[in-house]
Design a protein around this motif. Structure first.
Motif, mmCIF file in Angstrom:
data_model
loop_
_atom_site.group_PDB
_atom_site.id
_atom_site.type_symbol
_atom_site.label_atom_id
_atom_site.label_comp_id
_atom_site.label_asym_id
_atom_site.label_seq_id
_atom_site.Cartn_x
_atom_site.Cartn_y
_atom_site.Cartn_z
ATOM 1 N N LEU A 87 0.838 -1.201 0.000
ATOM 2 C CA LEU A 87 0.000 0.000 0.000
ATOM 3 C C LEU A 87 0.873 1.251 0.000
ATOM 4 N N ARG A 88 1.979 1.236 0.756
ATOM 5 C CA ARG A 88 2.893 2.388 0.779
ATOM 6 C C ARG A 88 3.467 2.663 -0.604
ATOM 7 N N ARG A 89 3.854 1.608 -1.298
ATOM 8 C CA ARG A 89 4.412 1.797 -2.648
ATOM 9 C C ARG A 89 3.369 2.388 -3.591
ATOM 10 N N ARG A 90 2.136 1.956 -3.444
ATOM 11 C CA ARG A 90 1.059 2.505 -4.279
ATOM 12 C C ARG A 90 0.899 3.996 -3.997
ATOM 13 N N TRP A 91 0.931 4.364 -2.726
ATOM 14 C CA TRP A 91 0.778 5.774 -2.372
ATOM 15 C C TRP A 91 2.016 6.587 -2.748
ATOM 16 N N GLU A 92 3.193 5.979 -2.703
ATOM 17 C CA GLU A 92 4.406 6.690 -3.120
ATOM 18 C C GLU A 92 4.328 7.035 -4.599
ATOM 19 N N ALA A 93 3.842 6.103 -5.401
ATOM 20 C CA ALA A 93 3.702 6.378 -6.834
ATOM 21 C C ALA A 93 2.719 7.525 -7.068
ATOM 22 N N ALA A 94 1.616 7.535 -6.327
ATOM 23 C CA ALA A 94 0.634 8.615 -6.466
ATOM 24 C C ALA A 94 1.236 9.949 -6.046
ATOM 25 N N ALA A 95 2.033 9.936 -4.969
ATOM 26 C CA ALA A 95 2.660 11.178 -4.497
ATOM 27 C C ALA A 95 3.641 11.716 -5.531
ATOM 28 N N ARG A 96 4.454 10.847 -6.127
ATOM 29 C CA ARG A 96 5.452 11.293 -7.108
ATOM 30 C C ARG A 96 4.780 11.837 -8.370
ATOM 31 N N GLU A 97 3.598 11.293 -8.682
ATOM 32 C CA GLU A 97 2.880 11.745 -9.887
ATOM 33 C C GLU A 97 1.886 12.852 -9.582
ATOM 34 N N VAL B 191 -22.903 8.333 4.086
ATOM 35 C CA VAL B 191 -23.792 7.606 3.182
ATOM 36 C C VAL B 191 -23.966 6.205 3.744
ATOM 37 N N CYS B 192 -25.186 5.813 4.001
ATOM 38 C CA CYS B 192 -25.424 4.503 4.604
ATOM 39 C C CYS B 192 -25.620 3.460 3.515
ATOM 40 N N THR B 193 -24.652 2.572 3.381
ATOM 41 C CA THR B 193 -24.752 1.438 2.459
ATOM 42 C C THR B 193 -24.651 0.162 3.290
ATOM 43 N N PHE B 194 -25.478 0.069 4.295
ATOM 44 C CA PHE B 194 -25.463 -0.898 5.377
ATOM 45 C C PHE B 194 -24.494 -0.434 6.456
ATOM 46 N N THR B 195 -23.268 -0.086 6.095
ATOM 47 C CA THR B 195 -22.390 0.667 6.994
ATOM 48 C C THR B 195 -22.405 2.128 6.557
ATOM 49 N N ALA B 196 -22.045 3.037 7.465
ATOM 50 C CA ALA B 196 -22.052 4.468 7.149
ATOM 51 C C ALA B 196 -20.673 4.872 6.656
ATOM 52 N N VAL B 197 -20.537 5.058 5.353
ATOM 53 C CA VAL B 197 -19.249 5.332 4.715
ATOM 54 C C VAL B 197 -19.176 6.804 4.327
ATOM 55 N N PRO B 198 -17.964 7.362 4.196
ATOM 56 C CA PRO B 198 -17.857 8.731 3.700
ATOM 57 C C PRO B 198 -18.208 8.801 2.220
ATOM 58 N N SER B 199 -18.880 9.871 1.825
ATOM 59 C CA SER B 199 -19.273 10.016 0.420
ATOM 60 C C SER B 199 -18.056 10.075 -0.495
ATOM 61 N N GLU B 200 -16.946 10.569 0.030
ATOM 62 C CA GLU B 200 -15.676 10.606 -0.706
ATOM 63 C C GLU B 200 -14.569 10.853 0.306
ATOM 64 N N MET B 201 -13.333 10.516 -0.059
ATOM 65 C CA MET B 201 -12.189 10.841 0.784
ATOM 66 C C MET B 201 -10.960 11.031 -0.121
ATOM 67 N N PRO B 202 -10.992 12.049 -0.993
ATOM 68 C CA PRO B 202 -9.843 12.276 -1.878
ATOM 69 C C PRO B 202 -8.732 13.005 -1.132
ATOM 70 N N MET B 203 -7.497 12.561 -1.325
ATOM 71 C CA MET B 203 -6.373 13.183 -0.642
ATOM 72 C C MET B 203 -5.195 13.350 -1.574
ATOM 73 N N ARG B 204 -4.426 14.390 -1.297
ATOM 74 C CA ARG B 204 -3.148 14.588 -1.976
ATOM 75 C C ARG B 204 -2.038 14.216 -1.003
ATOM 76 N N LEU B 205 -1.130 13.366 -1.455
ATOM 77 C CA LEU B 205 -0.034 12.889 -0.620
ATOM 78 C C LEU B 205 1.281 13.493 -1.102
ATOM 79 N N ALA B 206 2.130 13.812 -0.147
ATOM 80 C CA ALA B 206 3.492 14.277 -0.471
ATOM 81 C C ALA B 206 4.465 13.486 0.380
ATOM 82 N N LEU B 207 5.607 13.146 -0.192
ATOM 83 C CA LEU B 207 6.620 12.398 0.551
ATOM 84 C C LEU B 207 7.200 13.264 1.655
ATOM 85 N N ARG B 208 7.406 12.659 2.830
ATOM 86 C CA ARG B 208 8.072 13.392 3.925
ATOM 87 C C ARG B 208 9.579 13.423 3.684
#
Length: 488
Positions: free
Chosen positions: A136-146, A471-488
């Motif tokens: 998962l970290r590698r996936r997020w690192e790629a998103a941060a670099r791009e 948003v309740c889809t049996f569990t109560a989930v966030p409608s969205e959670m978009p984030m921008r990541l930057a490497l520390r």
């Protein structure tokens, strides 16, 4: 002169306060599925509890008493059961496993699942957990670099599907590195369809199928094909290993025990006179996949709402995580993971304010009398979770997001120092004999993901926090959670 005796008359369901509804429809038109939990909470504030509303002509009683919730859950499964429509619809889905199954079949399945999710088993599984977190970290690192915006809820569901599959079934689908994995898309359809059908006024899908129903049916066929293939591969491995061990194991010694939940279920299923069918094994596989994906991913996602909009909190969590990780990208050991209390606390506090399970639903198996109300067997009961968690008698300054209230040192301060803190009011994992068996795994996943994220990245919400809705889809989930990541 003797005072006359004081008698309290027993109330019937029709005597309870109710929101105004319509003939035949009852209150259905006031309960849109995505936000119905918020309406139930608003009615509780306006009418008090218990109150009753109607699904069509069927009355549903609503309660928010924490002591009553604990009492009901203590008396499962012999006096109360889960809301019957849930089990009925999950049977149709081929998913009537440990979560929803009732009666005598529950206990043996519970033992199997508890063994698979036990602390010793998860401790032995920790290297795999850490490896999936690194993925998962590698996936997020790629998103941060791009400089890409990350759909955090989707990524977290991929992570939990990979973890659950590897732990419970011995196979890792690697949805994090395979961008389009069909099983991931198909599983995402199940809980919303369960919610839609539980709330439908009648079982329309028995008579007519709309495009959404046909698409879901096709997905369910594929999911069950995937599960039967999992079972077939597990049986083949077990046969091969049994044959090899029969030659290598000295006389009188026992071959290896099952290594995961699926092997344990299959061994029990294939024992003489087990009374367990392949369909029951498949139902529990599907239950584990769905439950393991949705609830933990949602708890972490809600925590990101607060971490991503509070720089000081994120810096504090990052400092704490980096101290424990000691230069590693992911927490290096199970022992070190136990030092990440703050990482779990940010998730626990987020789900206090945004409960993943906004209410629990039950039915009595016999007539009961609760708080002066007579409830015949089969009466529908919704037990709201959030009101107790927002009660100042249970939590000091309940509207304030404060992870510290869950930390060990804070909990052991005197009541005058910390204010109210009633852990029994937090029921996200249930209570009593049917408390969630995956609660320890969920805690480990929370600690691993939050520590990895904050130690390696800075994360900022890519939208206005006020635009993120429940948003309740049996569990109560966030409608969205978009984030921008930057490497520390």
């Amino acid at each position: 002169m003797n005072a006359a005796p004081i008698t309290t008359s027993l109330r019937e369901i029709d005597d309870l306060p109710s929101p105004r509804g319509l003939p035949l429809l009852g209150n259905l038109h006031q309960l849109p599925p995505a936000t119905h939990h918020l309406t139930l909470e608003r009615w509780a504030a306006e009418l008090g509890t218990p109150y009753a509303f109607r699904f069509g002509t069927t009355p549903v009683t609503v309660w928010n008493d924490i002591e009553l919730s604990h009492a009901v859950m203590r008396e499962r499964p012999h006096r109360y059961r889960r809301y019957a429509p849930i089990e009925n619809i999950l049977k149709e889905f081929g998913c009537n496993g440990l979560f929803s199954i009732e009666g005598a079949a529950w206990e043996p399945q519970r033992r199997l699942v508890m063994q698979a999710l036990s602390i010793p088993h998860i401790k032995a599984f920790y290297p795999t957990l850490a490896a999936i977190t690194e993925r998962l970290r590698r996936r997020w690192e790629a998103a941060a670099r791009e400089a890409r915006v990350v759909d955090m809820t989707d990524d977290l569901k991929r992570f939990t599907v990979d973890v659950t599959s590897a732990l419970a079934f011995g196979e890792d689908p690697n949805t994090l590195e395979n961008e389009r994995v069909l099983i991931q898309e198909q599983l995402a359809m199940l809980l919303p369809m369960l919610m839609a059908r539980v709330n439908a006024p009648f079982a329309y899908w028995h008579y007519v199928k709309f495009p959404r129903d046909r698409k879901f049916d096709e997905a369910l066929i594929d999911v069950h094909r995937h599960i039967r293939e999992l079972m077939a591969r597990a049986r083949a491995r077990m046969r091969e290993e049994a044959a090899a061990e029969a030659c290598a194991t000295p006389l009188g010694e026992t071959p290896h025990a099952p290594r995961n939940l699926l092997e344990a279920m299959l061994a029990l299923r294939d024992a003489p006179d087990s009374g367990i069918t392949d369909d029951e094994v498949a139902a529990n596989v599907l239950t584990m996949l769905v439950a393991g994906e949705e609830t933990t991913a949602t708890s972490i996602a809600w925590a990101l709402l607060f971490l991503g909009s509070d720089d000081a909190l994120q810096t504090r969590v990052a400092t704490s995580a980096r101290r424990v990780l000691e230069g590693s990208t992911v927490c290096p050991s199970y022992g070190a993971m136990r030092e990440l209390d703050l990482c779990e606390a940010v998730c626990t506090e987020a789900s206090r304010l945004h409960p993943v399970a906004p209410y629990l639903s039950f039915e009595p198996l016999e007539e009961v009398r609760l708080q002066g109300v007579r409830l015949p067997a089969g009466t529908k009961m919704f037990m709201l979770n959030r009101p107790a968690m927002m009660d100042p008698n249970n939590y000091a300054d309940p509207g304030h997001y404060d992870p510290d209230r869950w930390l060990h040192d804070h909990r052991h301060e005197s009541a005058s120092q910390r204010g109210a803190h009633e852990p029994r009011a937090y029921l996200q994992f249930g209570a009593g004999p049917r408390v969630c068996p995956g609660r320890h795994l969920a805690a480990v996943e929370m600690r691993l993901v939050v520590s990895m994220l904050t130690a390696n990245f800075t994360a900022r919400l890519a939208t206005n926090p006020a635009d993120i809705r429940e948003v309740c889809t049996f569990t109560a989930v966030p409608s969205e959670m978009p984030m921008r990541l930057a490497l520390r």
